[in-house]
Scaffold this active site. Structure first.
Site, PDB file in Angstrom:
ATOM      1  N   HIS A  12      49.309  64.379   6.877  1.00 22.98           N
ATOM      2  CA  HIS A  12      48.116  63.581   6.602  1.00 22.98           C
ATOM      3  C   HIS A  12      48.432  62.688   5.399  1.00 22.98           C
ATOM      4  O   HIS A  12      49.156  63.131   4.499  1.00 22.98           O
ATOM      5  CB  HIS A  12      46.916  64.476   6.288  1.00 22.98           C
ATOM      6  CG  HIS A  12      47.036  65.246   5.003  1.00 22.98           C
ATOM      7  ND1 HIS A  12      46.885  66.609   4.918  1.00 22.98           N
ATOM      8  CD2 HIS A  12      47.308  64.857   3.724  1.00 22.98           C
ATOM      9  CE1 HIS A  12      47.062  67.008   3.683  1.00 22.98           C
ATOM     10  NE2 HIS A  12      47.319  65.964   2.915  1.00 22.98           N
ATOM     11  N   HIS A  59      41.273  68.333  -0.797  1.00 24.23           N
ATOM     12  CA  HIS A  59      41.882  67.782  -2.011  1.00 24.23           C
ATOM     13  C   HIS A  59      40.810  67.607  -3.086  1.00 24.23           C
ATOM     14  O   HIS A  59      40.516  66.491  -3.514  1.00 24.23           O
ATOM     15  CB  HIS A  59      42.546  66.439  -1.718  1.00 24.23           C
ATOM     16  CG  HIS A  59      43.617  66.489  -0.659  1.00 24.23           C
ATOM     17  ND1 HIS A  59      43.360  66.625   0.687  1.00 24.23           N
ATOM     18  CD2 HIS A  59      44.965  66.413  -0.764  1.00 24.23           C
ATOM     19  CE1 HIS A  59      44.500  66.623   1.366  1.00 24.23           C
ATOM     20  NE2 HIS A  59      45.484  66.504   0.514  1.00 24.23           N
ATOM     21  N   HIS A 193      56.848  65.217  -0.033  1.00 24.14           N
ATOM     22  CA  HIS A 193      56.228  64.210  -0.900  1.00 24.14           C
ATOM     23  C   HIS A 193      55.882  64.818  -2.252  1.00 24.14           C
ATOM     24  O   HIS A 193      55.596  66.006  -2.354  1.00 24.14           O
ATOM     25  CB  HIS A 193      55.027  63.509  -0.280  1.00 24.14           C
ATOM     26  CG  HIS A 193      53.806  64.342   0.076  1.00 24.14           C
ATOM     27  ND1 HIS A 193      53.830  65.443   0.889  1.00 24.14           N
ATOM     28  CD2 HIS A 193      52.500  64.158  -0.245  1.00 24.14           C
ATOM     29  CE1 HIS A 193      52.595  65.909   1.052  1.00 24.14           C
ATOM     30  NE2 HIS A 193      51.762  65.162   0.360  1.00 24.14           N
ATOM     31  N   GLU A 240      52.299  71.767   1.029  1.00 21.23           N
ATOM     32  CA  GLU A 240      51.317  71.702   2.131  1.00 21.23           C
ATOM     33  C   GLU A 240      51.902  72.248   3.435  1.00 21.23           C
ATOM     34  O   GLU A 240      51.161  72.670   4.328  1.00 21.23           O
ATOM     35  CB  GLU A 240      50.838  70.251   2.345  1.00 21.23           C
ATOM     36  CG  GLU A 240      49.948  69.727   1.222  1.00 21.23           C
ATOM     37  CD  GLU A 240      49.550  68.262   1.402  1.00 21.23           C
ATOM     38  OE1 GLU A 240      48.627  67.825   0.692  1.00 21.23           O
ATOM     39  OE2 GLU A 240      50.145  67.535   2.223  1.00 21.23           O
TER      40      GLU A 240
HETATM   41  C1  DHB Z   1      49.396  60.931  -0.262  1.00 19.67           C
HETATM   42  C2  DHB Z   1      49.729  62.080   0.442  1.00 19.67           C
HETATM   43  C3  DHB Z   1      48.889  63.205   0.439  1.00 19.67           C
HETATM   44  O1  DHB Z   1      49.165  64.382   1.057  1.00 19.67           O
HETATM   45  C4  DHB Z   1      47.683  63.153  -0.237  1.00 19.67           C
HETATM   46  O2  DHB Z   1      46.862  64.207  -0.146  1.00 19.67           O
HETATM   47  C5  DHB Z   1      47.344  62.003  -0.958  1.00 19.67           C
HETATM   48  C6  DHB Z   1      48.196  60.900  -0.973  1.00 19.67           C
HETATM   49  C7  DHB Z   1      50.277  59.730  -0.251  1.00 19.67           C
HETATM   50  O3  DHB Z   1      51.407  59.799   0.252  1.00 19.67           O
HETATM   51  O4  DHB Z   1      49.839  58.670  -0.705  1.00 19.67           O
HETATM   52 FE    FE Z   2      47.609  65.946   0.831  1.00 17.25          FE
END
Ligand code: DHB
Ligand code: FE
Length: 285
Positions: A12, A59, A193, A240
């Protein structure tokens, strides 16, 4: 009896939702990402599940640091999109399945998984972006959704093994429901990420793809991967990924049944700051 027919896995990213809401899906940056989900959308439209148990993380929208449930199951009749700072996303409300959700809650709690019951809860991009990726932008979501929120934001977060075993317990819960429903379990979030600190922007294609190989072929081994490996190799938000183990644990082979069929595998960088991964596994009929 209800039956888990398939599991779906997808990352996501809020920017994916924004690209859809602002009509940017055909722009060169986004087109390859959305193209990667076209076959999956066709598969899902054909499958027509009755209910999706959607494992995702909030979040700090429905919950905050005031209250941190490790696992929360949405038992309400409906769930409204959360306002994440720019107003609620223009997506349909999520229609739940209170009866099946209450049954799963009862079965899991008596199976020693202490869930939080959410009778009112807003849902953020963690839930709505996976729905968009798999369904596009319909006027109504085409199936009922049971939101299943996992804390992966504030440590201590659950281990991969806890998540995998929870998936196995979800399979037992669904199998003991006495109505003939076609149920899918989705695991969302990830892949690599990191959104803050000196390593912000970290992407690890090699580790992500090896992890996907392992999740498909040997999920019990992936369940033993410690938190520190996710953080080191996939970045702070790569944690995650433990949520994917809930969906994987709910498949037949995790309980001694037949090996599922790999229907779809897709991996794409870039999407904002996140490596997007996607799988579909189908139980044998
Ligand atoms: C991004 C990724 C995420 O999982 C999130 O919760 C918020 C931002 C991103 O890559 O910008
Ligand atoms: Fe996220």
């Amino acid at each position: 009896m209800a039956n888990i027919t398939a599991s779906v896995y997808t990352s996501h990213v809020p920017a994916i939702g924004a690209a859809m809401d602002l009509g940017k899906t055909q722009e060169p940056y986004w087109a390859p990402l959305f193209a990667g989900y076209e076959a999956s959308k066709a598969w899902l439209a054909d499958e027509r599940p009755d209910v999706v148990l959607l494992v995702y993380n909030d979040h700090a929208n429905a919950f905050s640091l005031d209250l941190i449930p490790t696992f929360a199951i949405g038992c309400a009749a409906e769930f409204m999109p959360a306002d994440e700072g720019w107003g609620p996303r223009p997506v349909p409300k999520v229609v739940g399945h209170p009866e099946l959700a209450a049954h799963i809650a009862q079965s899991l709690i008596l199976d020693d998984f202490d869930l939080t019951i959410a009778n009112r809860m807003e849902v953020d991009h963690g839930l709505t972006v996976p729905l968009n990726l798999m369904c596009g932008s319909p006027a109504q979501w085409p199936f009922a959704v049971i939101p299943f929120a996992v804390n992966v934001v504030q440590y201590p977060v659950p281990s991969g093994m806890r998540c995998y075993r929870l998936g196995q317990a979800i399979r037992r819960a669904v199998a003991s429901y006495d109505k003939p429903l076609k149920v899918q379990v989705w695991g969302t979030g990830g892949m690599s990420h990191q959104l803050q600190g000196p390593r912000a922007g970290l992407i690890n294609r090699e580790w992500d793809n090896a992890w996907l190989d392992r999740l498909i072929a040997d999920p019990a081994a992936v369940a033993t991967v410690p938190h520190i490996e996710y953080v080191r190799e996939a970045g702070s938000e790569g944690i995650e990924l433990v949520m994917w183990l809930i969906a994987r644990g709910a498949m037949d082979d995790a309980s001694g049944g037949a090996t599922p069929r790999l229907v779809r595998r897709f991996y794409h960088v870039p999407a904002s700051n996140t490596a997007v991964g996607h799988l579909i596994l189908e139980n044998q009929r």
